[in-house]
Design a protein around this motif. Sequence first.
Motif, PDB file in Angstrom:
ATOM      1  N   PRO A   1       0.780  -1.242   0.000  1.00  0.00           N
ATOM      2  CA  PRO A   1       0.000   0.000   0.000  1.00  0.00           C
ATOM      3  C   PRO A   1       0.809   1.290   0.000  1.00  0.00           C
ATOM      4  CG  PRO A   1      -0.020  -0.995   2.184  1.00  0.00           C
ATOM      5  CD  PRO A   1       0.664  -1.968   1.283  1.00  0.00           C
ATOM      6  N   SER A   2       2.146   1.212   0.044  1.00  0.00           N
ATOM      7  CA  SER A   2       2.944   2.435   0.129  1.00  0.00           C
ATOM      8  C   SER A   2       4.239   2.294  -0.661  1.00  0.00           C
ATOM      9  CB  SER A   2       3.281   2.744   1.591  1.00  0.00           C
ATOM     10  OG  SER A   2       4.267   3.754   1.684  1.00  0.00           O
ATOM     11  N   TYR A   3       4.695   3.405  -1.245  1.00  0.00           N
ATOM     12  CA  TYR A   3       5.995   3.431  -1.929  1.00  0.00           C
ATOM     13  C   TYR A   3       7.129   3.156  -0.960  1.00  0.00           C
ATOM     14  CZ  TYR A   3       6.681   8.039   0.159  1.00  0.00           C
ATOM     15  OH  TYR A   3       6.842   9.070   1.053  1.00  0.00           O
ATOM     16  N   LYS A   4       6.898   3.338   0.335  1.00  0.00           N
ATOM     17  CA  LYS A   4       7.965   3.129   1.318  1.00  0.00           C
ATOM     18  C   LYS A   4       8.374   1.659   1.425  1.00  0.00           C
ATOM     19  CE  LYS A   4       6.994   7.311   3.939  1.00  0.00           C
ATOM     20  NZ  LYS A   4       6.545   7.918   5.197  1.00  0.00           N
ATOM     21  N   PHE A   5       7.578   0.751   0.846  1.00  0.00           N
ATOM     22  CA  PHE A   5       7.971  -0.657   0.815  1.00  0.00           C
ATOM     23  C   PHE A   5       9.121  -0.901  -0.174  1.00  0.00           C
ATOM     24  CE2 PHE A   5       4.052  -1.138   3.041  1.00  0.00           C
ATOM     25  CZ  PHE A   5       4.103  -2.353   3.701  1.00  0.00           C
ATOM     26  N   LEU A   6       9.386   0.046  -1.071  1.00  0.00           N
ATOM     27  CA  LEU A   6      10.439  -0.163  -2.079  1.00  0.00           C
ATOM     28  C   LEU A   6      11.807  -0.411  -1.435  1.00  0.00           C
ATOM     29  CD1 LEU A   6       9.231   2.441  -4.702  1.00  0.00           C
ATOM     30  CD2 LEU A   6       9.545   0.005  -5.160  1.00  0.00           C
ATOM     31  N   PRO A   7      12.256   0.429  -0.488  1.00  0.00           N
ATOM     32  CA  PRO A   7      13.523   0.097   0.175  1.00  0.00           C
ATOM     33  C   PRO A   7      13.350  -0.864   1.352  1.00  0.00           C
ATOM     34  CG  PRO A   7      12.773   2.246   0.903  1.00  0.00           C
ATOM     35  CD  PRO A   7      11.789   1.779  -0.142  1.00  0.00           C
ATOM     36  N   TYR A   8      12.170  -0.858   1.953  1.00  0.00           N
ATOM     37  CA  TYR A   8      11.921  -1.652   3.162  1.00  0.00           C
ATOM     38  C   TYR A   8      11.927  -3.151   2.863  1.00  0.00           C
ATOM     39  CZ  TYR A   8       8.794  -3.746   6.720  1.00  0.00           C
ATOM     40  OH  TYR A   8       8.213  -4.551   7.662  1.00  0.00           O
ATOM     41  N   HIS A   9      11.312  -3.571   1.768  1.00  0.00           N
ATOM     42  CA  HIS A   9      11.313  -4.994   1.374  1.00  0.00           C
ATOM     43  C   HIS A   9      12.597  -5.220   0.572  1.00  0.00           C
ATOM     44  CE1 HIS A   9       9.562  -8.842   1.181  1.00  0.00           C
ATOM     45  NE2 HIS A   9       8.939  -8.758   0.029  1.00  0.00           N
ATOM     46  N   VAL A  10      13.700  -5.311   1.297  1.00  0.00           N
ATOM     47  CA  VAL A  10      15.037  -5.120   0.722  1.00  0.00           C
ATOM     48  C   VAL A  10      15.328  -6.091  -0.426  1.00  0.00           C
ATOM     49  CG1 VAL A  10      17.507  -5.102   1.212  1.00  0.00           C
ATOM     50  CG2 VAL A  10      15.909  -4.255   2.913  1.00  0.00           C
ATOM     51  N   GLY A  11      15.658  -5.525  -1.568  1.00  0.00           N
ATOM     52  CA  GLY A  11      16.105  -6.331  -2.697  1.00  0.00           C
ATOM     53  C   GLY A  11      15.031  -7.175  -3.354  1.00  0.00           C
ATOM     54  N   MET A  12      13.770  -6.981  -2.987  1.00  0.00           N
ATOM     55  CA  MET A  12      12.680  -7.792  -3.532  1.00  0.00           C
ATOM     56  C   MET A  12      11.860  -6.982  -4.533  1.00  0.00           C
ATOM     57  SD  MET A  12      13.238 -10.605  -1.963  1.00  0.00           S
ATOM     58  CE  MET A  12      11.757 -11.571  -2.277  1.00  0.00           C
ATOM     59  N   ASN A  13      11.488  -7.631  -5.621  1.00  0.00           N
ATOM     60  CA  ASN A  13      10.660  -6.964  -6.620  1.00  0.00           C
ATOM     61  C   ASN A  13       9.209  -6.951  -6.144  1.00  0.00           C
ATOM     62  OD1 ASN A  13       9.678  -5.769  -8.931  1.00  0.00           O
ATOM     63  ND2 ASN A  13       9.661  -7.656 -10.127  1.00  0.00           N
ATOM     64  N   ILE A  14       8.651  -5.750  -5.920  1.00  0.00           N
ATOM     65  CA  ILE A  14       7.286  -5.649  -5.415  1.00  0.00           C
ATOM     66  C   ILE A  14       6.336  -5.045  -6.459  1.00  0.00           C
ATOM     67  CG2 ILE A  14       8.043  -5.551  -3.020  1.00  0.00           C
ATOM     68  CD1 ILE A  14       7.421  -2.510  -3.072  1.00  0.00           C
ATOM     69  N   VAL A  15       6.760  -5.056  -7.722  1.00  0.00           N
ATOM     70  CA  VAL A  15       5.890  -4.561  -8.791  1.00  0.00           C
ATOM     71  C   VAL A  15       4.883  -5.647  -9.155  1.00  0.00           C
ATOM     72  CG1 VAL A  15       5.791  -3.785 -11.199  1.00  0.00           C
ATOM     73  CG2 VAL A  15       7.621  -2.968  -9.677  1.00  0.00           C
ATOM     74  N   ASP A  16       3.618  -5.279  -9.144  1.00  0.00           N
ATOM     75  CA  ASP A  16       2.523  -6.206  -9.409  1.00  0.00           C
ATOM     76  C   ASP A  16       2.036  -6.085 -10.859  1.00  0.00           C
ATOM     77  OD1 ASP A  16       0.249  -7.964  -8.309  1.00  0.00           O
ATOM     78  OD2 ASP A  16      -0.850  -6.289  -9.193  1.00  0.00           O
ATOM     79  N   THR A  17       1.879  -4.855 -11.333  1.00  0.00           N
ATOM     80  CA  THR A  17       1.312  -4.594 -12.650  1.00  0.00           C
ATOM     81  C   THR A  17       2.033  -3.409 -13.274  1.00  0.00           C
ATOM     82  OG1 THR A  17      -0.870  -5.320 -11.890  1.00  0.00           O
ATOM     83  CG2 THR A  17      -0.820  -4.011 -13.903  1.00  0.00           C
TER      84      THR A  17
END
Length: 416
Positions: A390-406
């Motif tokens: 739900p937030s752009y802040k997951f981009l660095p927080y979920h370290v090294g993981m691709n969180i792009v869905d669509t």
Amino acid sequence: MEDEKILIRNASQVVTCSGFEAKKGKAMSDVGVIEDGAVAVSNGIITHVGPTEEVLRQVNVEDYLEVNANGRALLPGFVDSHTHFVFGGYREEEFSWRMKGDSYMSIMERGGGIVNTMNATRSTSYDDLFGDAYDRLDTMMDMGVTTVEGKSGYGLDLATELIQLRVMKELNDDHPLDVVSTFLGAHAVPPEFAGRTDAYVDYIIEEVLPHIRAERSVTFCDVFCEQGVFSVEQSERLLKAARSQRFKLKLHADEIVPFGGAELAVRLKAVSADHLLHVSDTGIKRLARSGTIATLLPLTAFSLGEPYAPGRRMIDAGCAVALASDLNPGSCFSCSIPLLFALACIQMKMTPEEALTALTINGAAALGREKVIGSIDVGKKADLILLKFPSYKFLPYHVGMNIVDTVIKDGVLYII
């Protein structure tokens, strides 16, 4: 598909990164978050942006393909503004040599370095270069990249440089991603000009540039301005000649030693100065006062075990900073946006907001496309990404993981 209307609604955040020019210094922290937001797209162009309730009052929902983005953040597509993604061969042996402590120069003496890739690229067929590069674009798109810059520079002769650039032109036509082409004939001095760097610069200016100009598909001319490669004087001579042929300018600057590359970039009004690991204090001040984008490449510093570019200092000084992958077969065989984002925040002390600005509107500005891509603004191309969170802040927080869905590219949906 182009005429399809899309309505993305109820996004936990629409992170607009709104703007039509590069953001400098403190302005890089403003990413324009709209809670419970919506974006409407028609004919590949953004037509409405705002809170979901507001957008729903402005459109006829029945005309749209609806995407319920509940629990997900909507961002502009990422712009990777510095890569070398068209090449032949690999240099995995050199990586292992570096891990054993071999220096860059000793690897070159063993036939490694750029000349290794030059030999491999010269002997690779057009179709193989195209196929491998197409696959790399697929990988980039999976990580949210919607526009990518690609450099030649692994031919170091007219014929192969043209092949690299023609591959990029065809990829721009055939692949969903937009490919911006850069001529980097001055990447290294080829063996046939060994010890005759001035003569090689003459060859590029007199023999190569006119042919590249005639292609009409190449936007930029770049040069590796570095100690032991091309001097400031040689770089300036080449870039002025390129400018007279209507190319926009870029520089590989101050990567290995402080060399005055950033200062040259500002003096020539280059669109970007890239690398900047060893940029001088004077270079930072001049970049901050200029329209030249400082493009930083932390994946390369990470891969080489080198100190990172002083991104924090540059932003605090008022520079417009972009981030890019520098995907290449030698110093950085990676186009990992997740790792890039993590390194920018954790190692270079950029905030998540600054890193996001650097990968969107400032990346677009580093390609001269800030008026048409890089943010979620009415009238811009519908290059968008939905995250799994739900937030752009997951981009660095979920370290090294691709969180792009669509990925939504030119208004077309691509589920990752």
